[in-house]
Design a protein around this motif. Structure first.
Motif, mmCIF file in Angstrom:
data_model
loop_
_atom_site.group_PDB
_atom_site.id
_atom_site.type_symbol
_atom_site.label_atom_id
_atom_site.label_comp_id
_atom_site.label_asym_id
_atom_site.label_seq_id
_atom_site.Cartn_x
_atom_site.Cartn_y
_atom_site.Cartn_z
ATOM 1 N N SER A 171 -2.228 -19.527 -26.904
ATOM 2 C CA SER A 171 -3.387 -20.402 -26.729
ATOM 3 C C SER A 171 -4.119 -20.044 -25.441
ATOM 4 O O SER A 171 -3.514 -19.642 -24.450
ATOM 5 N N HIS A 173 -6.534 -21.874 -22.936
ATOM 6 C CA HIS A 173 -7.077 -23.202 -22.662
ATOM 7 C C HIS A 173 -8.437 -23.166 -21.971
ATOM 8 O O HIS A 173 -9.102 -24.192 -21.864
ATOM 9 N N GLY A 176 -10.938 -21.662 -25.276
ATOM 10 C CA GLY A 176 -10.989 -22.445 -26.510
ATOM 11 C C GLY A 176 -10.595 -21.628 -27.718
ATOM 12 O O GLY A 176 -11.266 -21.661 -28.748
ATOM 13 N N LEU A 196 -11.082 -26.518 -29.890
ATOM 14 C CA LEU A 196 -10.078 -25.972 -28.978
ATOM 15 C C LEU A 196 -10.597 -25.824 -27.558
ATOM 16 O O LEU A 196 -9.844 -25.458 -26.657
ATOM 17 N N GLU A 197 -11.861 -26.102 -27.347
ATOM 18 C CA GLU A 197 -12.469 -25.874 -26.044
ATOM 19 C C GLU A 197 -12.156 -26.986 -25.051
ATOM 20 O O GLU A 197 -11.987 -28.146 -25.427
ATOM 21 N N PRO A 198 -12.111 -26.648 -23.764
ATOM 22 C CA PRO A 198 -11.937 -27.687 -22.732
ATOM 23 C C PRO A 198 -13.236 -28.451 -22.537
ATOM 24 O O PRO A 198 -14.318 -27.997 -22.922
ATOM 25 N N GLY A 207 -8.303 -27.004 -22.440
ATOM 26 C CA GLY A 207 -8.429 -27.230 -23.872
ATOM 27 C C GLY A 207 -7.150 -26.903 -24.607
ATOM 28 O O GLY A 207 -6.122 -27.545 -24.416
ATOM 29 N N ALA A 208 -7.198 -25.866 -25.476
ATOM 30 C CA ALA A 208 -6.051 -25.491 -26.307
ATOM 31 C C ALA A 208 -4.819 -25.245 -25.442
ATOM 32 O O ALA A 208 -4.865 -24.481 -24.482
ATOM 33 N N ASP A 209 -3.710 -25.876 -25.796
ATOM 34 C CA ASP A 209 -2.534 -25.838 -24.941
ATOM 35 C C ASP A 209 -1.287 -25.549 -25.771
ATOM 36 O O ASP A 209 -0.979 -24.416 -26.086
ATOM 37 N N ASP A 222 -2.619 -28.390 -29.674
ATOM 38 C CA ASP A 222 -3.217 -29.591 -29.102
ATOM 39 C C ASP A 222 -4.270 -29.228 -28.066
ATOM 40 O O ASP A 222 -4.346 -28.092 -27.600
ATOM 41 N N ASN A 223 -5.102 -30.204 -27.745
ATOM 42 C CA ASN A 223 -6.157 -30.055 -26.749
ATOM 43 C C ASN A 223 -5.925 -31.098 -25.672
ATOM 44 O O ASN A 223 -6.028 -32.306 -25.925
ATOM 45 N N GLN A 245 -9.032 -31.169 -37.232
ATOM 46 C CA GLN A 245 -8.417 -32.151 -36.328
ATOM 47 C C GLN A 245 -7.518 -33.075 -37.133
ATOM 48 O O GLN A 245 -7.931 -33.648 -38.141
#
Length: 377
Positions: A171, A173, A176, A196-198, A207-209, A222-223, A245
């Protein structure tokens, strides 16, 4: 939105580059201010699980951000700001495996095991070290297998690709996105999506983690900013489908590492709330564990031996406490018995199963004869 896997993931130009230069230390530290968020949405505390137990304690700056477990039950932890990979064996003995250069403001984040080899996401922010590294747990010099742009990406979660034995999913973060990195060193965007973006206006632009594989074969991510969990359908050829989502909740802000049990229930370390929650297939969210010794829990992973099959291990990053008062920080590895075994995809490289008396690995993974191999979150 149609996902185009042939293009570079969206990076948002100069604003994202400036965040990467400040880097993840400040971003993750800011997440500690979210700890006062209401947690009523999580529902009641589950009284059916066991008590939280501390397995190992660490001295700052050895702060465990992520963890992976091999087939014999050895736990490997990425010690964020220290850049160290630490091993904790089944008896609680600790040893240092390797140390990667993280720079003054970087962090060693995700770690996983594939075919007995460790792979780690080094978010150093330095062109010479930023990217995905391979580490032999038995010794030898660490090797960077894939470099990523320190201005446009922040590699965070990392798991084996569930569709092949020679690749990883990582991922990003900041960008995204989720990258696909082969063990041969080829890196390409697997999927990118606004979900997925912060939030670049947030105090914590992450974001994506966390990444995990559902028993049906799809990948979940997850975000942290959005407090959401997404499903990424996986086609027969291993390509990613449309990001969907699954759930979004204020109480999930700070969602970090996560993993599935064999029944498809998702377990999420919510660092900002100092809680571990679980989310069922019908999107019901409940608190699994909270309170001492949890301190900014950043990752969760099921045990891989017969004895620990139903134990959920938790990496207590203790990062917010560390920044406020380093001497007060008590980073640790904890675990709790949740009464069900974890899910491990058959196509991943590790073969945890139950260790036989002669030290070899059994063919059957504990708790589920249908699943014979494991992934690491």
């Amino acid at each position: 939105m149609t996902i185009d896997n042939t293009t570079e993931p969206t990076t948002g130009t100069a604003s994202r580059a400036s965040v990467s230069r400040r880097f993840v230390l400040g971003s993750i530290a800011a997440a500690s201010t979210l700890a006062s968020l209401p947690t009523a949405a999580f529902g009641r505390q589950d009284d059916t699980v066991g008590d939280l137990e501390t397995v190992a304690e660490f001295e700052p700056p050895a702060l465990p951000e992520n963890l992976a477990i091999d087939e014999r039950g050895t736990v490997y932890l990425s010690m964020g700001p220290a850049g160290e990979i630490r091993a904790v064996d089944s008896e609680g003995n600790q040893s240092s495996v390797a140390t990667l250069e993280t720079g003054e403001q970087g962090l060693l984040l995700g770690i996983t095991v594939l075919d007995g080899v460790l792979y780690a996401a080094n978010a150093s922010g330095q062109p010479e070290t930023h990217g995905i590294w391979r580490v032999d747990p038995d010794g030898g010099d660490p090797e960077r297998i894939a470099s990523l742009s320190p201005d446009e990406s922040t590699p965070n979660g990392i798991i084996p690709d569930p569709t092949t034995s020679d690749a990883l999913l990582v991922s990003d973060h900041l960008g995204g996105a989720i990258w696909r990195v082969t063990i041969g060193g080829e890196a390409e965007p697997w999927v990118s999506d606004p979900l997925l973006e912060p939030d670049m206006d947030a105090q914590t632009p992450v974001g994506a983690d966390g990444l995990a594989v559902h028993p049906d074969g799809d990948v979940y991510v997850d975000n942290l900013n959005a407090g959401s969990v997404m499903r990424v359908p996986v086609a027969d050829d291993g390509s990613a489908g449309q990001v969907e989502q699954v759930v979004q909740d204020e109480g999930l802000i700070g969602a970090d590492g996560m993993t599935f049990d064999e029944g498809g229930t998702l377990y999420v370390a919510v660092n900002a709330a100092n809680e571990v929650v679980r989310i069922t297939d019908d999107q019901e969210i409940e608190t699994l564990a909270s309170g001492d010794p949890l301190d900014f829990p950043a990752d969760v992973h099921f045990g891989t031996t017969e004895e620990t099959a139903t134990s959920l291990y938790i990496a207590n990053f203790a990062y917010g406490t560390f920044l406020e008062d380093a001497e007060a920080a008590e980073p640790s590895l904890a675990r709790v018995d949740v009464g069900t075994a974890g899910y491990f995809p058959e196509t991943a490289g590790e073969t945890p199963g139950t260790a036989k008396e002669d030290g070899s690995a059994d063919d059957d993974r504990p708790g589920d004869d249908a699943n014979e191999t494991a992934n690491d979150e």
